[in-house]
Design a protein around this motif. Structure first.
Motif, short mmCIF file in Angstrom:
data_model
loop_
_atom_site.label_atom_id
_atom_site.label_comp_id
_atom_site.label_asym_id
_atom_site.label_seq_id
_atom_site.Cartn_x
_atom_site.Cartn_y
_atom_site.Cartn_z
N MET A 1 0.82 -1.21 0.00
CA MET A 1 0.00 0.00 0.00
C MET A 1 0.85 1.25 0.00
O MET A 1 0.47 2.26 -0.58
CB MET A 1 -0.92 -0.01 1.23
N TYR A 2 2.01 1.19 0.65
CA TYR A 2 2.84 2.39 0.78
C TYR A 2 3.38 2.87 -0.56
O TYR A 2 3.69 4.04 -0.72
CB TYR A 2 3.99 2.11 1.75
N ARG A 3 3.48 1.95 -1.54
CA ARG A 3 3.99 2.37 -2.83
C ARG A 3 3.01 3.25 -3.59
O ARG A 3 3.36 3.82 -4.63
CB ARG A 3 4.36 1.15 -3.68
N TYR A 4 1.80 3.37 -3.07
CA TYR A 4 0.80 4.23 -3.70
C TYR A 4 0.64 5.55 -2.95
O TYR A 4 -0.35 6.26 -3.12
CB TYR A 4 -0.54 3.51 -3.75
N ALA A 5 1.63 5.91 -2.14
CA ALA A 5 1.57 7.16 -1.38
C ALA A 5 1.56 8.38 -2.30
O ALA A 5 1.10 9.45 -1.90
CB ALA A 5 2.75 7.25 -0.41
N TRP A 6 2.03 8.22 -3.54
CA TRP A 6 2.02 9.34 -4.49
C TRP A 6 0.60 9.79 -4.84
O TRP A 6 0.39 10.90 -5.34
CB TRP A 6 2.76 8.95 -5.77
N LEU A 7 -0.39 8.94 -4.53
CA LEU A 7 -1.77 9.33 -4.78
C LEU A 7 -2.21 10.48 -3.88
O LEU A 7 -3.12 11.24 -4.24
CB LEU A 7 -2.69 8.13 -4.56
N ILE A 8 -1.59 10.61 -2.72
CA ILE A 8 -1.98 11.66 -1.78
C ILE A 8 -1.67 13.05 -2.35
O ILE A 8 -2.57 13.90 -2.44
CB ILE A 8 -1.31 11.44 -0.42
N PRO A 9 -0.41 13.36 -2.72
CA PRO A 9 -0.17 14.70 -3.31
C PRO A 9 -0.92 14.91 -4.63
O PRO A 9 -1.32 16.03 -4.94
CB PRO A 9 1.35 14.72 -3.52
#
Length: 227
Positions: A1-9
């Motif tokens: 899941m952490y690899r999708y953190a770019w969805l936040i910005p």
């Protein structure tokens, strides 16, 4: 899941262009015939991720946290990020606004992934009821605004508990929307556009009216196989 953190910005960008005096917490609501560009871009991020995820297979097929981590993600969203987001939602400029946007976008995605994990655990078996509700959900989402507004106007002057009013609005609008889905959407071109083609179930043949098989019509054993 952490690899999708770019969805936040990525989600923060369209939300930054929404009205600071709109929803307060979360994205604005666009009820016009044409959606507001910022709202359209905001939901396009989620729609685009969903389209990519739909085609994912193998190890990429599960992006949500597994086991107790999915429940933890939901609890952190509800008990930590949501209260903080409400408290700082009135920050309209500077670092305060950036923090507000970050918390709101983080809440949306953490809740999304967390609920995906929870539902995978508790609703992993095939259910006709849940499948039907899942099929109808897109139509309910698209059509609910007008009914919700009318139902709120209808109950606002009644001397009832606000919790009871909330329950009445939810039950009445959900029932009407599900009825409209069954009658006017599910097996029509609109339903095909939203969820793909659905075929009406054919009535089972009446066993009482079935023609009995006569002795002459019964299959006969081949020669040499008779005991």
């Amino acid at each position: 899941m952490y690899r999708y953190a770019w969805l936040i910005p990525l989600t923060m960008i369209p939300q930054a262009f929404m009205s600071p005096y709109g929803a307060g917490f979360g994205p604005d609501t666009s009820i016009g015939l044409l959606p507001m560009p910022s709202v359209l871009a905001y939901y396009a991020v989620f729609f685009g991720f969903g389209a990519i995820y739909f085609d994912a297979t193998g190890l990429q097929g599960h992006v949500e946290p597994a086991g107790w981590r999915s429940w933890l993600a939901v609890l952190v969203s509800l008990l930590v990020l949501f209260p903080i987001g409400l408290a700082i939602s009135s920050q309209y400029e500077g670092l305060g606004k950036i923090a507000s946007l970050f918390v709101q976008a983080s809440y949306a995605w953490l809740m999304t992934f967390g609920m995906m994990g929870v539902f995978r655990q508790v609703l992993s078996r095939e259910s006709k009821t849940m499948r039907y509700l899942s099929d109808s959900s897109y139509w309910l989402y698209l059509a609910h605004i007008a009914l919700i507004i009318y139902a709120q106007y209808w109950v606002r002057d009644y001397s009832l508990s606000p919790f009871l009013k909330f329950l009445i609005v939810c039950v009445v609008t959900s029932a009407l929307l599900l009825l409209s889905y069954q009658l006017f959407i599910r097996y029509t071109p609109i339903g095909t556009l939203l969820n793909g083609k659905r075929i009406r179930p054919k009535a089972a043949p009446d066993a009482m009216n079935a023609k009995p098989i006569t002795t002459a019509e019964r299959p006969q054993p081949a020669e040499g196989n008779v005991a």
